[in-house]
Write an enzyme that holds these catalytic residues in place. Structure first.
Site, PDB file in Angstrom:
ATOM      1  CG  PHE A   1      -0.299   0.408   2.501  1.00 55.46           C
ATOM      2  CD1 PHE A   1      -0.073   1.750   2.790  1.00 55.46           C
ATOM      3  CD2 PHE A   1       0.114  -0.539   3.434  1.00 55.46           C
ATOM      4  CE1 PHE A   1       0.544   2.130   3.979  1.00 55.46           C
ATOM      5  CE2 PHE A   1       0.733  -0.163   4.613  1.00 55.46           C
ATOM      6  CZ  PHE A   1       0.953   1.176   4.879  1.00 55.46           C
TER       7      PHE A   1
ATOM      8  CE  LYS B   1      -2.976  -8.460  -4.766  1.00 56.01           C
ATOM      9  NZ  LYS B   1      -3.282  -7.430  -3.715  1.00 56.01           N
TER      10      LYS B   1
ATOM     11  CD  GLU C   1      -5.551  -6.071  -0.040  1.00 50.82           C
ATOM     12  OE1 GLU C   1      -4.661  -6.053  -0.912  1.00 50.82           O
ATOM     13  OE2 GLU C   1      -5.440  -6.737   1.015  1.00 50.82           O
TER      14      GLU C   1
ATOM     15  CB  SER D   1       4.394  -7.555   5.814  1.00 50.86           C
ATOM     16  OG  SER D   1       3.493  -8.532   5.333  1.00 50.86           O
TER      17      SER D   1
ATOM     18  CB  CYS E   1      10.473  -0.674   3.080  1.00 50.29           C
ATOM     19  SG  CYS E   1      11.196  -0.104   1.570  1.00 50.29           S
TER      20      CYS E   1
ATOM     21  CD  GLU F   1       7.998  -3.239   8.601  1.00 49.57           C
ATOM     22  OE1 GLU F   1       7.352  -4.280   8.362  1.00 49.57           O
ATOM     23  OE2 GLU F   1       8.534  -2.540   7.724  1.00 49.57           O
TER      24      GLU F   1
HETATM   25  P1  NAD Z   1       1.259  -6.703   3.025  1.00 51.41           P
HETATM   26  O1  NAD Z   1       2.254  -7.785   3.148  1.00 51.41           O
HETATM   27  O2  NAD Z   1       0.108  -6.696   3.968  1.00 51.41           O
HETATM   28  O3  NAD Z   1       0.596  -6.722   1.556  1.00 51.41           O
HETATM   29  C1  NAD Z   1       1.383  -6.723   0.384  1.00 51.41           C
HETATM   30  C2  NAD Z   1       0.634  -7.461  -0.725  1.00 51.41           C
HETATM   31  O4  NAD Z   1       0.429  -8.819  -0.323  1.00 51.41           O
HETATM   32  C3  NAD Z   1      -0.735  -6.869  -1.031  1.00 51.41           C
HETATM   33  O5  NAD Z   1      -0.904  -6.830  -2.422  1.00 51.41           O
HETATM   34  C4  NAD Z   1      -1.701  -7.846  -0.367  1.00 51.41           C
HETATM   35  O6  NAD Z   1      -2.916  -7.980  -1.074  1.00 51.41           O
HETATM   36  C5  NAD Z   1      -0.946  -9.161  -0.393  1.00 51.41           C
HETATM   37  N1  NAD Z   1      -1.243 -10.010   0.771  1.00 51.41           N
HETATM   38  C6  NAD Z   1      -1.428  -9.589   2.052  1.00 51.41           C
HETATM   39  N2  NAD Z   1      -1.636 -10.653   2.865  1.00 51.41           N
HETATM   40  C7  NAD Z   1      -1.578 -11.754   2.085  1.00 51.41           C
HETATM   41  C8  NAD Z   1      -1.705 -13.148   2.344  1.00 51.41           C
HETATM   42  N3  NAD Z   1      -1.942 -13.618   3.565  1.00 51.41           N
HETATM   43  N4  NAD Z   1      -1.572 -14.003   1.322  1.00 51.41           N
HETATM   44  C9  NAD Z   1      -1.334 -13.558   0.070  1.00 51.41           C
HETATM   45  N5  NAD Z   1      -1.214 -12.245  -0.232  1.00 51.41           N
HETATM   46  C10 NAD Z   1      -1.320 -11.349   0.761  1.00 51.41           C
HETATM   47  O7  NAD Z   1       2.061  -5.320   3.075  1.00 51.41           O
HETATM   48  P2  NAD Z   1       1.472  -3.851   3.150  1.00 51.41           P
HETATM   49  O8  NAD Z   1       0.905  -3.613   4.509  1.00 51.41           O
HETATM   50  O9  NAD Z   1       0.655  -3.547   1.968  1.00 51.41           O
HETATM   51  O10 NAD Z   1       2.835  -2.998   2.984  1.00 51.41           O
HETATM   52  C11 NAD Z   1       3.669  -2.673   4.067  1.00 51.41           C
HETATM   53  C12 NAD Z   1       4.836  -3.618   4.172  1.00 51.41           C
HETATM   54  O11 NAD Z   1       5.570  -3.612   2.961  1.00 51.41           O
HETATM   55  C13 NAD Z   1       5.829  -3.214   5.250  1.00 51.41           C
HETATM   56  O12 NAD Z   1       6.241  -4.367   5.931  1.00 51.41           O
HETATM   57  C14 NAD Z   1       6.989  -2.616   4.477  1.00 51.41           C
HETATM   58  O13 NAD Z   1       8.245  -2.671   5.131  1.00 51.41           O
HETATM   59  C15 NAD Z   1       6.963  -3.448   3.249  1.00 51.41           C
HETATM   60  N6  NAD Z   1       7.623  -2.791   2.135  1.00 51.41           N
HETATM   61  C16 NAD Z   1       8.862  -3.246   1.790  1.00 51.41           C
HETATM   62  C17 NAD Z   1       9.557  -2.632   0.760  1.00 51.41           C
HETATM   63  C18 NAD Z   1      10.926  -3.101   0.397  1.00 51.41           C
HETATM   64  O14 NAD Z   1      11.461  -2.616  -0.566  1.00 51.41           O
HETATM   65  N7  NAD Z   1      11.517  -4.033   1.127  1.00 51.41           N
HETATM   66  C19 NAD Z   1       8.978  -1.557   0.070  1.00 51.41           C
HETATM   67  C20 NAD Z   1       7.706  -1.123   0.436  1.00 51.41           C
HETATM   68  C21 NAD Z   1       7.034  -1.756   1.472  1.00 51.41           C
END
Ligand code: NAD
Length: 492
Positions: free
Chosen positions: A152, A176, A179, A229, A284, A385
């Site tokens: 997000f 994808k 959401e 994450s 991040c 985090e």
């Molecule tokens: P998230 O893991 O909740 O979601 C990321 C994606 O995974 C979304 O598209 C979501 O629909 C999907 N998803 C979520 N839960 C899922 C599941 N159980 N099974 C399958 N798909 C699933 O992350 P977020 O809250 O959208 O973003 C924040 C996180 O992203 C933080 O931890 C941040 O550190 C990380 N991030 C990392 C970087 C990097 O470069 N390392 C960059 C940006 C964000």
């Protein structure tokens, strides 16, 4: 951008209402206004998008590389022309300030620019006469259908860490998006359409877990890029690898910043505050742990707390606002619970951003800058985090102790040092176990022509996003050894 308030999918060059029965509201985190509803697309819709992309791939891979990049040149211009509009969309669905959204779009555009250089970047290599009269060549060929699953916090930039490289190298691409923030990509896919990509080359399917799992299990999806994450990154890596795919999965972070006593304190305080509280800490590469060394503690902490307390929090489109809300009410509640956990574990709350309201936006998910002092290095809060505007302070007597504290964590996204000593900077750069390092820099975000080099639990895979790593991730090498005996030549 929506039909009856529903976010659309883009498959085979057509905008479609998903057949999914379930939807989620997309909310402005500052105003709590519902902007649209996002469908949780089904596995069948993912399958159709992949099948269409696979058919489109047969033609797209044959389009000469210099022609394949022409839509990207047009996309660059369109993104620039629509940058203000896109920045407003990002602020409205994601919460960051308008200036932060503008900066995000700049980084997105830079990835398009780098991918315009694919004709050079995807060149192979060769040797004549590896044996007498025999030559050997290495070509790079596209994989086929590739997909990305994105988070997000950067709705405009993160998808463009992948899409431009994937399509310029000759693949067809399925996104994808998160959401929580699907609106930015609705608009960017309209621009992709205008840029002239043939139907099926760029596909968009909105949704959540069902769509992700369908991507990970689909036999025609050759490679998956993920950002999110750490638990989900690990899951994507394992499930995708089990299905035989290439995976690059970027995860979470807990980024430490070391402040040496010889640092330029005025500059350090300003830069560290921007890193910790910019994008409400939802980056991040946000600084989340400050380790002061020796006398730096007395020089840094008070000035830092004063600057943090003065940060103007509010709706990102309002004049003068320096920090927006966090993404959801659940996220705010989680962050507040973690601050309370820090207190129970022995940290003192030097600046408390909980329970504050922004006038005119009482329903917004606001947390003000928060500083936890004397955070015990072995506590849970020191390792977890938080992904919000919360900065934890620790203290060390020597740079060696500080480096040990930097390395005593499972994540490896970024570590920074502030110092005027070249020797200290070198010792730090050489020793820290993170893939991105900042020296007198608070957000060491690699430019588009460098790999975004998370390590340890911040990254699962080997080839990172951006630049030449992106090109290698989206191509396969084919080695050809050839012999053309002279006696076969026709006599002219
Ligand atoms: P998230 O893991 O909740 O979601 C990321 C994606 O995974 C979304 O598209 C979501 O629909 C999907 N998803 C979520 N839960 C899922 C599941 N159980 N099974 C399958 N798909 C699933 O992350 P977020 O809250 O959208 O973003 C924040 C996180 O992203 C933080 O931890 C941040 O550190 C990380 N991030 C990392 C970087 C990097 O470069 N390392 C960059 C940006 C964000």
């Amino acid at each position: 951008m929506t039909t009856n308030g529903k976010v659309l999918n883009y498959i085979n060059g057509q905008w479609e209402v998903s057949s999914a029965s379930e939807t989620l509201p997309v909310k402005n985190p500052a105003t709590a206004q519902t902007l649209a509803h996002v469908p949780l697309s089904t596995a069948a819709e993912v399958d159709r998008a992949v099948q269409v992309a696979q058919r489109a791939f047969q033609d797209w891979r044959r389009v000469p590389v210099v022609e394949r990049v022409q839509p990207l040149y047009r996309l660059k211009r369109l993104l620039e022309e629509h940058r203000d509009e896109l920045s407003r969309i990002i602020t409205n669905e994601c919460g960051k300030t308008y200036a932060e959204s503008q900066a995000e779009m700049q980084r997105a555009i830079e990835n398009v620019e780098v991918a315009c250089g694919i004709p050079s970047l995807m060149q192979g290599f060769n040797n004549e006469d590896i044996a007498r009269g025999i030559d050997e060549h290495c070509f790079r060929q596209p994989l086929g259908v590739v997909a990305a699953i994105t988070p997000f916090n950067f709705p405009g930039m993160v998808p463009l860490w992948f899409l431009p490289y994937a399509v310029a190298t000759g693949n067809c691409f399925l996104l994808k998006p998160s959401e929580k923030v699907p609106m930015t990509m609705q608009r960017i896919y309209q621009l992709l359409e205008q840029a002239g990509f043939p139907p099926g080359v760029v596909q968009l399917v909105n949704g959540a877990k069902e769509a992700v799992d369908a991507i990970l299990d689909h036999p025609l999806v050759r490679a998956v890029s993920f950002v999110g994450s750490t638990p989900v990154a690990r899951y994507v890596y394992e499930r995708g690898a089990r299905a035989g795919k290439r995976i690059q999965a970027q995860g979470g972070a807990k980024n430490p910043i070391v402040i040496m006593p010889d640092a330029d304190m005025e500059m350090t305080v300003r830069i560290v505050a921007d890193s910790a509280f910019g994008c409400a800490g939802q980056r991040c590469l946000a600084a989340s742990v400050g380790i002061t060394v020796g006398e730096a503690r007395n020089l840094f902490v008070e000035a830092f707390a004063d600057l943090a307390a003065s940060r103007k929090v509010g709706y990102g489109l309002d004049e003068g606002v320096e920090m927006g809300p966090v993404i959801t009410a659940e996220s705010r509640a989680r962050i507040e619970r973690l601050i309370a956990l820090g207190e129970r574990e022995g940290a003192s709350v030097l600046l408390d951003g909980r329970g504050k309201k922004v006038s005119g936006y009482e329903e917004g998910n606001f947390i003000f800058p928060t500083i936890l002092d004397h955070v015990p290095p072995k506590s849970e809060i020191a390792q977890t985090e938080i992904f919000g505007p919360v900065f934890s302070l620790m203290h060390a007597e020597t740079i060696e102790q500080a480096i040990d504290l930097v390395n005593d964590r499972k994540y490896g996204n970024m570590a920074c040092i502030f110092t005027s000593s070249g020797a200290a900077a070198r010792q730090f750069r050489y020793s820290v176990n993170t893939g991105n390092v900042g020296i007198n820099v608070g957000v060491a975000a690699p430019m588009a022509f460098f790999p975004f080099s998370g390590w340890r639990e911040s990254f699962f895979g080997d080839l990172h996003a951006q630049g030449i790593h992106g090109v290698e991730f989206y191509t396969e090498t084919k080695v050809v050894i050839e012999r053309w005996p002279k006696e076969w030549s026709r006599k002219f």
